[in-house]
Design a protein around this motif. Sequence first.
Motif, PDB file in Angstrom:
ATOM      1  N   PHE A 273       0.840  -1.227  -0.024  1.00  8.90           N
ATOM      2  CA  PHE A 273       0.002   0.042   0.027  1.00  8.90           C
ATOM      3  C   PHE A 273       0.744   1.178   0.061  1.00  8.90           C
ATOM      4  O   PHE A 273       0.300   2.476   0.183  1.00  8.90           O
ATOM      5  CB  PHE A 273      -0.971  -0.075   1.144  1.00  8.90           C
ATOM      6  CG  PHE A 273      -1.841  -1.246   1.104  1.00  8.90           C
ATOM      7  CD1 PHE A 273      -3.065  -1.195   0.149  1.00  8.90           C
ATOM      8  CD2 PHE A 273      -1.676  -2.239   1.850  1.00  8.90           C
ATOM      9  CE1 PHE A 273      -3.737  -2.063   0.372  1.00  8.90           C
ATOM     10  CE2 PHE A 273      -2.513  -3.431   1.738  1.00  8.90           C
ATOM     11  CZ  PHE A 273      -3.675  -3.453   1.012  1.00  8.90           C
ATOM     12  N   MET A 274       2.042   1.164  -0.139  1.00 16.40           N
ATOM     13  CA  MET A 274       3.076   2.227  -0.305  1.00 16.40           C
ATOM     14  C   MET A 274       2.729   3.068  -1.523  1.00 16.40           C
ATOM     15  O   MET A 274       2.396   2.493  -2.568  1.00 16.40           O
ATOM     16  CB  MET A 274       4.397   1.747  -0.110  1.00 16.40           C
ATOM     17  CG  MET A 274       4.929   1.312   1.239  1.00 16.40           C
ATOM     18  SD  MET A 274       6.523   1.030   1.315  1.00 16.40           S
ATOM     19  CE  MET A 274       7.549   2.562   1.097  1.00 16.40           C
ATOM     20  N   PRO A 275       2.821   4.367  -1.322  1.00 12.23           N
ATOM     21  CA  PRO A 275       2.723   5.067  -2.634  1.00 12.23           C
ATOM     22  C   PRO A 275       3.681   4.701  -3.736  1.00 12.23           C
ATOM     23  O   PRO A 275       4.663   4.520  -3.543  1.00 12.23           O
ATOM     24  CB  PRO A 275       2.792   6.642  -2.306  1.00 12.23           C
ATOM     25  CG  PRO A 275       3.492   6.487  -0.903  1.00 12.23           C
ATOM     26  CD  PRO A 275       3.002   5.295  -0.358  1.00 12.23           C
ATOM     27  N   PHE A 276       3.455   4.730  -5.029  1.00 11.46           N
ATOM     28  CA  PHE A 276       4.117   4.452  -6.115  1.00 11.46           C
ATOM     29  C   PHE A 276       4.421   5.778  -6.914  1.00 11.46           C
ATOM     30  O   PHE A 276       3.609   6.512  -7.154  1.00 11.46           O
ATOM     31  CB  PHE A 276       3.456   3.488  -6.992  1.00 11.46           C
ATOM     32  CG  PHE A 276       4.472   3.076  -8.378  1.00 11.46           C
ATOM     33  CD1 PHE A 276       5.323   2.500  -8.134  1.00 11.46           C
ATOM     34  CD2 PHE A 276       3.851   3.511  -9.523  1.00 11.46           C
ATOM     35  CE1 PHE A 276       6.334   2.217  -9.342  1.00 11.46           C
ATOM     36  CE2 PHE A 276       4.589   3.157 -10.504  1.00 11.46           C
ATOM     37  CZ  PHE A 276       5.743   2.704 -10.598  1.00 11.46           C
ATOM     38  N   ALA A 277       5.741   6.004  -7.133  1.00  9.04           N
ATOM     39  CA  ALA A 277       6.164   7.160  -7.778  1.00  9.04           C
ATOM     40  C   ALA A 277       6.734   6.647  -9.080  1.00  9.04           C
ATOM     41  O   ALA A 277       7.901   6.332  -9.137  1.00  9.04           O
ATOM     42  CB  ALA A 277       7.236   8.069  -7.001  1.00  9.04           C
ATOM     43  N   ALA A 278       5.807   6.782 -10.193  1.00  6.96           N
ATOM     44  CA  ALA A 278       6.142   6.391 -11.688  1.00  6.96           C
ATOM     45  C   ALA A 278       7.306   7.375 -12.089  1.00  6.96           C
ATOM     46  O   ALA A 278       8.181   6.869 -12.939  1.00  6.96           O
ATOM     47  CB  ALA A 278       4.998   6.303 -12.300  1.00  6.96           C
ATOM     48  N   LEU A 279       7.257   8.731 -11.881  1.00  6.03           N
ATOM     49  CA  LEU A 279       7.980   9.616 -12.253  1.00  6.03           C
ATOM     50  C   LEU A 279       8.868  10.264 -11.167  1.00  6.03           C
ATOM     51  O   LEU A 279       8.757  11.241 -10.732  1.00  6.03           O
ATOM     52  CB  LEU A 279       7.402  10.602 -13.309  1.00  6.03           C
ATOM     53  CG  LEU A 279       6.559  10.260 -14.393  1.00  6.03           C
ATOM     54  CD1 LEU A 279       5.410  11.265 -14.702  1.00  6.03           C
ATOM     55  CD2 LEU A 279       7.457   9.687 -15.440  1.00  6.03           C
ATOM     56  N   LYS A 280      10.015   9.572 -10.911  1.00  4.87           N
ATOM     57  CA  LYS A 280      10.923   9.969  -9.876  1.00  4.87           C
ATOM     58  C   LYS A 280      11.482  11.459  -9.988  1.00  4.87           C
ATOM     59  O   LYS A 280      11.946  11.495 -11.322  1.00  4.87           O
ATOM     60  CB  LYS A 280      11.938   9.087  -9.557  1.00  4.87           C
ATOM     61  CG  LYS A 280      11.683   7.996  -8.500  1.00  4.87           C
ATOM     62  CD  LYS A 280      12.875   7.173  -8.236  1.00  4.87           C
ATOM     63  CE  LYS A 280      12.587   6.112  -7.279  1.00  4.87           C
ATOM     64  NZ  LYS A 280      12.866   5.974  -6.092  1.00  4.87           N
ATOM     65  N   GLY A 281      11.474  12.214  -9.128  1.00  3.89           N
ATOM     66  CA  GLY A 281      11.820  13.592  -9.320  1.00  3.89           C
ATOM     67  C   GLY A 281      11.009  14.637 -10.105  1.00  3.89           C
ATOM     68  O   GLY A 281      11.172  15.710 -10.176  1.00  3.89           O
ATOM     69  N   PHE A 282       9.788  14.227 -10.482  1.00  2.00           N
ATOM     70  CA  PHE A 282       8.863  15.060 -11.435  1.00  2.00           C
ATOM     71  C   PHE A 282       8.342  16.089 -10.404  1.00  2.00           C
ATOM     72  O   PHE A 282       8.136  17.290 -10.590  1.00  2.00           O
ATOM     73  CB  PHE A 282       7.704  14.171 -11.812  1.00  2.00           C
ATOM     74  CG  PHE A 282       6.724  14.854 -12.572  1.00  2.00           C
ATOM     75  CD1 PHE A 282       7.140  15.503 -13.906  1.00  2.00           C
ATOM     76  CD2 PHE A 282       5.539  14.995 -12.095  1.00  2.00           C
ATOM     77  CE1 PHE A 282       6.099  15.919 -14.629  1.00  2.00           C
ATOM     78  CE2 PHE A 282       4.475  15.857 -12.859  1.00  2.00           C
ATOM     79  CZ  PHE A 282       5.036  16.321 -14.190  1.00  2.00           C
ATOM     80  N   GLU A 283       7.920  15.708  -9.340  1.00  2.00           N
ATOM     81  CA  GLU A 283       7.347  16.695  -8.243  1.00  2.00           C
ATOM     82  C   GLU A 283       8.359  17.889  -7.880  1.00  2.00           C
ATOM     83  O   GLU A 283       8.121  19.036  -7.738  1.00  2.00           O
ATOM     84  CB  GLU A 283       6.811  15.957  -6.757  1.00  2.00           C
ATOM     85  CG  GLU A 283       5.664  15.142  -7.189  1.00  2.00           C
ATOM     86  CD  GLU A 283       5.204  14.587  -5.636  1.00  2.00           C
ATOM     87  OE1 GLU A 283       5.674  14.814  -4.888  1.00  2.00           O
ATOM     88  OE2 GLU A 283       4.436  13.530  -5.790  1.00  2.00           O
TER      89      GLU A 283
ATOM     90  N   ALA B  38      10.311  23.483  -8.995  1.00  2.00           N
ATOM     91  CA  ALA B  38      11.374  24.262  -9.473  1.00  2.00           C
ATOM     92  C   ALA B  38      10.804  25.234 -10.570  1.00  2.00           C
ATOM     93  O   ALA B  38      11.041  26.313 -10.767  1.00  2.00           O
ATOM     94  CB  ALA B  38      12.468  23.531  -9.822  1.00  2.00           C
ATOM     95  N   VAL B  39       9.995  24.439 -11.462  1.00  2.00           N
ATOM     96  CA  VAL B  39       9.457  25.329 -12.601  1.00  2.00           C
ATOM     97  C   VAL B  39       8.355  26.175 -12.168  1.00  2.00           C
ATOM     98  O   VAL B  39       8.290  27.442 -12.618  1.00  2.00           O
ATOM     99  CB  VAL B  39       8.837  24.227 -13.699  1.00  2.00           C
ATOM    100  CG1 VAL B  39       8.105  25.134 -14.591  1.00  2.00           C
ATOM    101  CG2 VAL B  39      10.073  23.503 -14.193  1.00  2.00           C
ATOM    102  N   ALA B  40       7.741  26.082 -11.079  1.00  2.00           N
ATOM    103  CA  ALA B  40       6.471  26.760 -10.563  1.00  2.00           C
ATOM    104  C   ALA B  40       7.115  28.052  -9.884  1.00  2.00           C
ATOM    105  O   ALA B  40       6.474  28.896  -9.621  1.00  2.00           O
ATOM    106  CB  ALA B  40       5.722  26.095  -9.496  1.00  2.00           C
ATOM    107  N   ARG B  41       8.419  27.765  -9.381  1.00  4.24           N
ATOM    108  CA  ARG B  41       8.898  29.048  -8.416  1.00  4.24           C
ATOM    109  C   ARG B  41       9.119  30.134  -9.336  1.00  4.24           C
ATOM    110  O   ARG B  41       9.758  30.189 -10.405  1.00  4.24           O
ATOM    111  CB  ARG B  41      10.436  28.586  -8.040  1.00  4.24           C
ATOM    112  CG  ARG B  41      11.056  29.450  -7.084  1.00  4.24           C
ATOM    113  CD  ARG B  41      12.405  28.921  -6.596  1.00  4.24           C
ATOM    114  NE  ARG B  41      12.403  27.650  -6.436  1.00  4.24           N
ATOM    115  CZ  ARG B  41      13.290  26.947  -6.817  1.00  4.24           C
ATOM    116  NH1 ARG B  41      14.562  27.113  -7.685  1.00  4.24           N
ATOM    117  NH2 ARG B  41      13.460  25.537  -6.797  1.00  4.24           N
TER     118      ARG B  41
END
Length: 106
Positions: A14-24, A29-32
């Motif tokens: 049930f651990m969250p799965f991060a398909a795109l590591k580093g995407f967040e 950084a882009v939103a800053r």
Amino acid sequence: MKHRMSRLQRAKQFMPFAALKGFETLLAAVARPKENRVELSEDQIDELNKTLQAIRCGDWVRVVYYDNHKYVEIIGPVDMISERQQILSIGKNISFSDIKTIEVFF
């Protein structure tokens, strides 16, 4: 015979799965918001040059400089200063042209 899962094995399901590591991180950084580089006046440049000429290795300084579309502050001892290369090093190299303000702690 049924095979029973340990609690740890069940929890892993049930651990969250991060398909795109580093995407967040990239998204953040882009939103800053980006800061524009400030143009220094002749008086500010003269004052900055006087301060840079007075600095010696080991002096503690506070530097505000432009890095990656934003202003950053760093405080620490000067590792190296090179007039020829136009670089001040305080744990990282900072170009003289990126420096907005510098304060020496005597």
